[in-house]
Design an enzyme around this catalytic site. Structure first.
Site, mmCIF file in Angstrom:
data_model
loop_
_atom_site.group_PDB
_atom_site.id
_atom_site.type_symbol
_atom_site.label_atom_id
_atom_site.label_comp_id
_atom_site.label_asym_id
_atom_site.label_seq_id
_atom_site.Cartn_x
_atom_site.Cartn_y
_atom_site.Cartn_z
ATOM 1 N N GLU A 61 0.827 -1.192 0.000
ATOM 2 C CA GLU A 61 0.000 0.000 0.000
ATOM 3 C C GLU A 61 0.866 1.248 0.000
ATOM 4 O OE1 GLU A 61 -3.115 -0.167 2.858
ATOM 5 O OE2 GLU A 61 -3.856 -2.018 1.968
ATOM 6 N N CYS A 94 3.295 8.468 1.196
ATOM 7 C CA CYS A 94 3.721 7.544 2.250
ATOM 8 C C CYS A 94 4.056 6.205 1.590
ATOM 9 C CB CYS A 94 2.600 7.400 3.281
ATOM 10 S SG CYS A 94 3.027 6.288 4.622
ATOM 11 N N CYS A 101 4.782 -6.583 8.402
ATOM 12 C CA CYS A 101 5.814 -6.101 9.319
ATOM 13 C C CYS A 101 5.972 -7.085 10.464
ATOM 14 C CB CYS A 101 5.425 -4.733 9.875
ATOM 15 S SG CYS A 101 6.754 -3.991 10.858
ATOM 16 N N CYS A 105 3.991 -3.758 16.729
ATOM 17 C CA CYS A 105 3.460 -2.682 17.581
ATOM 18 C C CYS A 105 1.971 -2.953 17.805
ATOM 19 C CB CYS A 105 3.660 -1.327 16.912
ATOM 20 S SG CYS A 105 5.389 -1.004 16.514
ATOM 21 N N CYS A 108 -0.992 -1.148 15.808
ATOM 22 C CA CYS A 108 -0.843 -1.009 14.356
ATOM 23 C C CYS A 108 -1.494 -2.170 13.613
ATOM 24 C CB CYS A 108 0.646 -0.953 14.020
ATOM 25 S SG CYS A 108 0.979 -1.018 12.260
ATOM 26 N N GLY A 152 5.733 -1.814 7.041
ATOM 27 C CA GLY A 152 7.084 -2.329 7.244
ATOM 28 C C GLY A 152 7.994 -1.422 8.048
ATOM 29 N N GLU A 153 9.111 -2.011 8.471
ATOM 30 C CA GLU A 153 10.144 -1.291 9.219
ATOM 31 C C GLU A 153 11.337 -1.129 8.261
ATOM 32 O OE1 GLU A 153 11.201 0.131 12.406
ATOM 33 O OE2 GLU A 153 12.847 0.414 11.014
ATOM 34 N N SER A 182 10.964 6.728 9.177
ATOM 35 C CA SER A 182 10.591 6.505 10.565
ATOM 36 C C SER A 182 10.981 5.092 10.963
ATOM 37 C CB SER A 182 9.075 6.688 10.704
ATOM 38 O OG SER A 182 8.671 6.327 11.991
ATOM 39 N N SER A 207 9.927 6.473 16.126
ATOM 40 C CA SER A 207 8.554 6.191 16.534
ATOM 41 C C SER A 207 8.589 5.838 18.025
ATOM 42 C CB SER A 207 8.059 5.012 15.680
ATOM 43 O OG SER A 207 6.717 4.791 15.888
ATOM 44 N N LEU A 208 8.445 6.852 18.858
ATOM 45 C CA LEU A 208 8.680 6.703 20.299
ATOM 46 C C LEU A 208 7.417 6.220 21.020
ATOM 47 C CD1 LEU A 208 10.807 7.202 22.556
ATOM 48 C CD2 LEU A 208 9.845 9.504 22.772
ATOM 49 N N ASN A 209 6.382 7.003 20.961
ATOM 50 C CA ASN A 209 5.033 6.582 21.384
ATOM 51 C C ASN A 209 4.801 6.390 22.875
ATOM 52 O OD1 ASN A 209 4.352 6.508 18.648
ATOM 53 N ND2 ASN A 209 5.205 4.460 18.487
ATOM 54 N N ASN A 285 -5.244 6.167 15.231
ATOM 55 C CA ASN A 285 -6.236 5.890 14.199
ATOM 56 C C ASN A 285 -6.796 4.492 14.418
ATOM 57 O OD1 ASN A 285 -5.983 8.317 12.558
ATOM 58 N ND2 ASN A 285 -3.901 7.590 12.178
ATOM 59 N N CYS A 328 -2.144 6.634 9.470
ATOM 60 C CA CYS A 328 -1.018 5.996 10.145
ATOM 61 C C CYS A 328 -1.440 4.731 10.880
ATOM 62 C CB CYS A 328 -0.455 6.935 11.190
ATOM 63 S SG CYS A 328 0.867 7.898 10.581
HETATM 64 S S1 SF4 Z 1 3.979 0.774 13.472
HETATM 65 FE FE1 SF4 Z 1 5.491 0.444 11.817
HETATM 66 S S2 SF4 Z 1 7.084 -0.813 12.814
HETATM 67 FE FE2 SF4 Z 1 5.273 -0.955 14.140
HETATM 68 S S3 SF4 Z 1 4.192 -2.819 13.416
HETATM 69 FE FE3 SF4 Z 1 3.311 -1.050 12.299
HETATM 70 S S4 SF4 Z 1 4.454 -0.972 10.381
HETATM 71 FE FE4 SF4 Z 1 5.663 -2.230 11.805
#
Ligand code: SF4
Length: 337
Positions: A61, A94, A101, A105, A108, A152-153, A182, A207-209, A285, A328
Site C-alpha cells: 500500500e 507515504c 511487518c 506494535c 498497528c 514495514g520497518e 521513521s 517512533s517513540l510513542n 487511528n 497511520c
Molecule cells: S507501526 Fe510500523 S514498525 Fe510498528 S508494526 Fe506497524 S508498520 Fe511495523
C-alpha cells in the site's frame, strides 16, 4: 524510466526502433509496480494497492496525501512558497518498505499481517514513481515530500531501503531533505543510518510513542530488545544539516499515553536527550480488533500545549484518509473502505 515515466521498452524513443525490437525479442523488460486499485478519501487522500511482480508477487500500500498531514510542520522545508497550477500546493507520499511487518506494535493494523517479504529497491522506488506519474508531478517544481512510514520497518530492510533512496535522489531527482524515514528503534539500523552521507540521507523520525520504557514495552515489544536510552544513544552521532531536527513520533492512545503526566515525562525525556528535536503527535487511528481508543482533539491539544509549555516543539499531525484505512498504522491491504 525515472524521468519520463516510461513503462515499456517500445516507448524508449532515445533507442532506435531496431534496438527496441531486438531487446523485446530477447525478452528484456522494463517496468515498475502497478497501481491496481485506488481508494479515495473524502479528504482527498488516496490509498493505492500496488502490485509488485517478481518471483513472489505481492501487493503493498502506498498513500498520496495532497496538502500533507502537517508531519513536516516546524521543518524548514515547509516554509517555501507554493508553486504551479495544481489543485494541491504540496503533497506527501507515504511509502512501504516491506510487505507486512514483524515489529508487532500493538496499536498497528499492519502488524497483524506479520512479515510476508522485503520489498526490493526497485519496488520501493517504483511505488513513488507510479504515484508521481499518476499525479503528473513535475519533480523539481512541485512540492512533494516522501515519508517512509507505510507498511514495514525500513531499517529491517536496510540495504533495499537505502538503495531505493539513492535511486530516488540520483535518478528521479527528489531531495533527501524532503524525505523522512521513521523507525521503531532498530538500533543497528540507526547506527548505519547515522553514517550515511547527507546527500542521500533522509531526515530521521523515531517512533517513540511512550514516555518511559514500561509503557513503551507494553505497546511496542521491540522496546525489550532496544530500550529508549539505547535508541537515543544510537541517534546521537548523526550529523544533522543546519536547522534539521530529529522527529519523535508519538501516538496518543486514550488513557494509555495521552495523560498530562505522560506529556511532562516526555518533555523531560526529550530535553535530557540533548538532541535538536521536535515531537509529532498523532491521535491513534482506529483499526478493527485493536483495543485502544482515540483521544478527543481537546486532549491532544492539551498534550501539545503541555509539551510547548515545557519548551518542546510539538505539532499535531492531521489524520488523513481514516475513512479508507489510509491513516497511520491502518495499512493492511483492506479492500473494504
Ligand atoms: S507501526 Fe510500523 S514498525 Fe510498528 S508494526 Fe506497524 S508498520 Fe511495523
Amino acid at each position: 524510466m525515472y524521468h519520463q515515466y516510461v513503462t515499456d521498452i517500445s516507448s524508449i524513443t532515445t533507442l532506435s526502433l531496431d534496438l527496441r525490437r531486438k531487446l523485446a525479442a530477447q525478452g528484456w523488460q522494463v517496468g515498475r509496480p502497478e497501481i491496481v486499485k485506488a481508494f479515495q478519501s473524502a479528504d482527498g487522500t488516496e490509498r493505492y494497492l500496488v502490485h509488485c511482480s517478481g518471483p513472489k508477487p505481492e501487493t503493498v500500500e502506498t498513500v498520496w496525501m495532497p496538502e500533507g498531514d502537517d508531519g513536516e510542520a516546524g521543518d524548514t522545508t515547509d516554509e517555501e512558497p507554493a508553486s504551479g497550477t495544481k489543485s494541491w500546493r504540496r503533497a506527501t507520499i507515504c511509502v512501504s518498505s516491506q510487505v507486512g511487518c514483524a515489529v508487532n506494535c500493538q496499536f498497528c493494523l499492519t502488524a497483524k499481517l506479520g512479515l510476508q517479504r522485503n520489498l526490493t529497491a526497485g519496488e520501493i522506488a517504483g511505488q513513488v514513481v507510479a504515484v508521481l506519474d499518476r499525479h503528473s508531478v513535475r519533480v523539481g517544481r512541485d512540492r512533494v515530500n516522501l515519508v517512509f512510514m507505510g507498511m514495514g520497518e525500513p531499517f529491517l530492510n536496510y540495504e533495499n531501503f537505502m538503495a531505493a533512496v539513492r535511486l530516488l535522489v540520483r535518478e528521479v531527482g527528489l531531495s533527501p531533505q524532503r524525505m523522512t524515514v521513521s523507525t521503531s528503534g532498530i538500533v543497528p539500523g540507526i547506527e548505519r543510518f547515522t553514517e550515511e552521507p547527507n546527500d542521500v540521507r533522509p531526515k530521521l523520525a523515531i517512533s517513540l510513542n511512550a514516555p518511559n520504557d514500561d509503557v513503551r514495552a507494553e505497546i511496542m515489544p521491540i522496546n525489550r530488545k532496544w530500550p529508549i536510552a539505547a535508541v537515543i544513544d544510537a541517534v546521537r552521532p548523526i550529523r544533522l544539516r543546519p536547522h534539521e531536527r530529529i522527529t519523535f513520533e508519538y501516538v496518543l492512545l486514550g488513557g494509555v499515553t495521552d495523560q498530562l503526566e505522560h506529556a511532562r515525562e516526555l518533555a523531560r525525556l526529550v530535553r535530557r536527550s540533548g538532541l535538536p528535536a521536535k515531537v509529532n503527535l498523532i491521535a491513534w487511528n482506529p483499526g478493527p480488533s485493536i483495543p485502544y481508543s482515540t483521544p478527543n482533539p481537546e486532549t491532544a491539544e492539551r498534550f501539545r500545549r503541555t509539551l510547548a509549555g515545557e519548551g518542546i516543539h510539538a505539532f499535531i499531525r492531521q489524520p488523513r484518509g481514516r475513512d479508507i484505512f489510509a491513516a497511520c498504522g491502518q495499512l493492511k491491504r483492506t479492500i473494504e473502505a
